[in-house]
Design a protein around this motif. Structure first.
Motif, short mmCIF file in Angstrom:
data_model
loop_
_atom_site.label_atom_id
_atom_site.label_comp_id
_atom_site.label_asym_id
_atom_site.label_seq_id
_atom_site.Cartn_x
_atom_site.Cartn_y
_atom_site.Cartn_z
N LEU A 1 0.71 -1.30 -0.03
CA LEU A 1 -0.04 -0.05 -0.10
C LEU A 1 0.82 1.41 0.22
O LEU A 1 0.41 2.29 -0.13
CB LEU A 1 -0.81 0.03 1.27
N SER A 2 2.18 1.08 0.31
CA SER A 2 3.04 2.35 0.28
C SER A 2 3.59 2.80 -0.77
O SER A 2 4.01 4.06 -0.74
CB SER A 2 4.24 2.01 1.35
N GLU A 3 3.18 2.16 -2.01
CA GLU A 3 4.13 2.78 -3.31
C GLU A 3 3.22 3.06 -3.96
O GLU A 3 3.76 3.80 -5.26
CB GLU A 3 4.87 1.55 -3.64
N THR A 4 1.77 2.85 -4.25
CA THR A 4 1.15 3.23 -5.45
C THR A 4 -0.28 3.79 -4.93
O THR A 4 -0.82 3.52 -3.99
CB THR A 4 0.80 1.88 -6.49
N LEU A 5 -0.66 4.52 -5.97
CA LEU A 5 -2.06 5.29 -5.82
C LEU A 5 -3.02 4.32 -6.47
O LEU A 5 -3.22 4.30 -7.98
CB LEU A 5 -2.20 6.64 -6.31
N LEU A 6 -3.81 3.75 -5.78
CA LEU A 6 -4.86 2.60 -6.51
C LEU A 6 -6.26 3.04 -5.81
O LEU A 6 -6.37 2.54 -4.47
CB LEU A 6 -4.38 1.32 -6.37
N VAL A 7 -7.25 3.61 -6.37
CA VAL A 7 -8.53 3.78 -5.69
C VAL A 7 -9.70 2.91 -5.84
O VAL A 7 -9.93 2.66 -7.12
CB VAL A 7 -8.89 5.32 -6.14
N PHE A 8 -10.09 2.06 -4.78
CA PHE A 8 -11.13 1.39 -5.01
C PHE A 8 -12.55 1.95 -4.59
O PHE A 8 -12.53 3.07 -4.34
CB PHE A 8 -10.75 -0.08 -4.18
N SER A 9 -13.43 1.08 -4.94
CA SER A 9 -14.90 1.67 -4.55
C SER A 9 -14.85 1.67 -3.12
O SER A 9 -15.63 2.83 -2.54
CB SER A 9 -15.93 0.75 -5.06
N GLU A 10 -14.19 1.20 -2.46
CA GLU A 10 -14.16 1.23 -0.94
C GLU A 10 -13.69 2.54 -0.35
O GLU A 10 -13.92 2.90 0.60
CB GLU A 10 -13.49 0.13 -0.25
N HIS A 11 -12.52 3.17 -1.16
CA HIS A 11 -12.12 4.30 -1.08
C HIS A 11 -13.04 5.43 -1.37
O HIS A 11 -13.34 6.41 -0.57
CB HIS A 11 -10.87 4.74 -1.73
N ARG A 12 -13.69 5.28 -2.47
CA ARG A 12 -14.59 6.34 -2.96
C ARG A 12 -16.01 6.32 -2.22
O ARG A 12 -16.54 7.43 -2.24
CB ARG A 12 -15.02 5.84 -4.45
N ALA A 13 -16.27 5.56 -1.51
CA ALA A 13 -17.48 5.27 -0.46
C ALA A 13 -17.36 6.64 0.44
O ALA A 13 -18.40 7.19 0.88
CB ALA A 13 -17.65 4.04 0.04
N PHE A 14 -16.02 6.92 0.73
CA PHE A 14 -15.80 8.06 1.70
C PHE A 14 -15.89 9.51 1.20
O PHE A 14 -15.58 10.33 1.91
CB PHE A 14 -14.83 7.86 2.48
N LEU A 15 -15.58 9.72 -0.26
CA LEU A 15 -15.59 10.89 -0.72
C LEU A 15 -16.93 11.45 -1.40
O LEU A 15 -17.58 10.69 -1.51
CB LEU A 15 -14.70 10.49 -2.14
N THR A 16 -16.86 12.74 -1.09
CA THR A 16 -18.17 13.53 -1.18
C THR A 16 -17.76 14.48 -2.52
O THR A 16 -18.98 15.11 -3.04
CB THR A 16 -18.49 14.41 -0.01
N GLU A 17 -16.60 14.79 -3.07
CA GLU A 17 -16.21 15.73 -4.05
C GLU A 17 -16.35 15.10 -5.35
O GLU A 17 -16.24 13.54 -5.56
CB GLU A 17 -14.88 16.39 -3.98
#
Length: 276
Positions: free
Chosen positions: A153-169
């Motif tokens: 997890l420390s080396e790449t930016l990989l956005v899952f739906s589990e991340h996007r569930a917390f985003l409002t923008e």
């Protein structure tokens, strides 16, 4: 392959298997007898972990006469490691070295099959290796001609739906913020539909990771985003195997993400150990 697991890791493997000596060999009184040992492929395979197997033999007190390096493709009946030394030393190294090579070569062989099924396409393996076996798994993946998708997890930016569930923008806002905070990194977003893929590509995603979408869906995403500047990399992930790798390549994918090499039978290695 030039990398090899550190001696501390190999010492730990030997300590797990032979913590207080080899009771059988010692009780039989044969530990000092001159012996010879060979490793033979029972079937076609891509070797991995042979450097570690050789080092295990040396650390147990044996002498390696020759071995074939990781990444070598061998056929059934090929002898790829030979050693001699005291019977006690070879017995200590025998099963640990055999098992290590069998599991690592199984991963390497499966990785090579996917690579061969999609010439010119990069095959990247996920971090779904067996916990605690990452170093050997990474080496096996590379021996098979594939690369690692991400090591952690420390080396790449990989956005899952589990991340996007917390985003409002909106996606263009948080993608721009990711690019500001980590300008040297590619932004990867995993999606579950063609529509999501196109939307995130238009918002500025560098790599669209398709979660279990079939080759025709991958083709549709590529067609819909090819005129973007620059167009995103479209990478199928989940369910990619040697059976469908060619179909994804034909759809236009140039990166395949897979966990398949980690799951399956170990390679089959015959060990012959006897008097020198």
């Amino acid at each position: 392959m030039t990398t090899i697991l550190p001696d501390a890791a190999l010492d730990a493997l030997l300590a797990q298997d032979v913590p207080y000596g080899d009771l059988t060999t010692d009780a039989l009184g044969i530990a000092a007898h001159p012996a010879r040992m060979s490793f033979t492929a029972r079937g076609a395979m891509v070797l991995a972990g042979t450097e570690e197997a050789a080092r295990l033999v040396e650390k147990a007190g044996g002498r390696v006469l020759r071995f074939e390096p990781s990444g070598t493709e061998v056929g059934a009946g090929t002898v790829f490691l030979e050693a001699d030394g005291p019977a006690g030393a070879l017995h200590r190294a025998w099963k640990v070295a055999q098992t290590l090579v069998e599991y690592a070569s199984g991963i390497a062989t499966r990785a090579r099959r996917i690579v061969d099924a999609a010439p010119g396409v990069t095959v990247a393996c996920t971090r779904k290796n067996f916990p605690g076996a990452k170093d050997l798994s990474v080496k096996a993946v590379r021996a098979g001609g594939a690369v690692m998708h991400r090591l952690g997890l420390s080396e790449t930016l990989l956005v899952f739906s589990e991340h996007r569930a917390f985003l409002t923008e909106s996606p263009d806002v948080w993608i721009a913020e990711l690019r500001r905070k980590a300008p040297e990194k590619k932004i990867v977003v995993e999606v579950g539909s063609v529509e999501e893929a196109v939307a995130f590509a238009r918002a500025g995603t560098d790599v669209i990771q398709l979660e279990k979408l079939p080759p025709d869906a991958a083709r549709a995403v590529i067609e819909a985003t090819r005129r973007l500047t620059p167009p995103p990399v479209v990478a199928p992930a989940g369910g990619v195997t040697e059976a469908n790798a060619a179909a994804y390549a034909a759809a236009g994918c140039r990166l395949l993400i897979t966990s398949a090499p980690f799951f399956g039978q170990p390679a089959d290695v015959q060990v012959v150990l006897g008097p020198a």
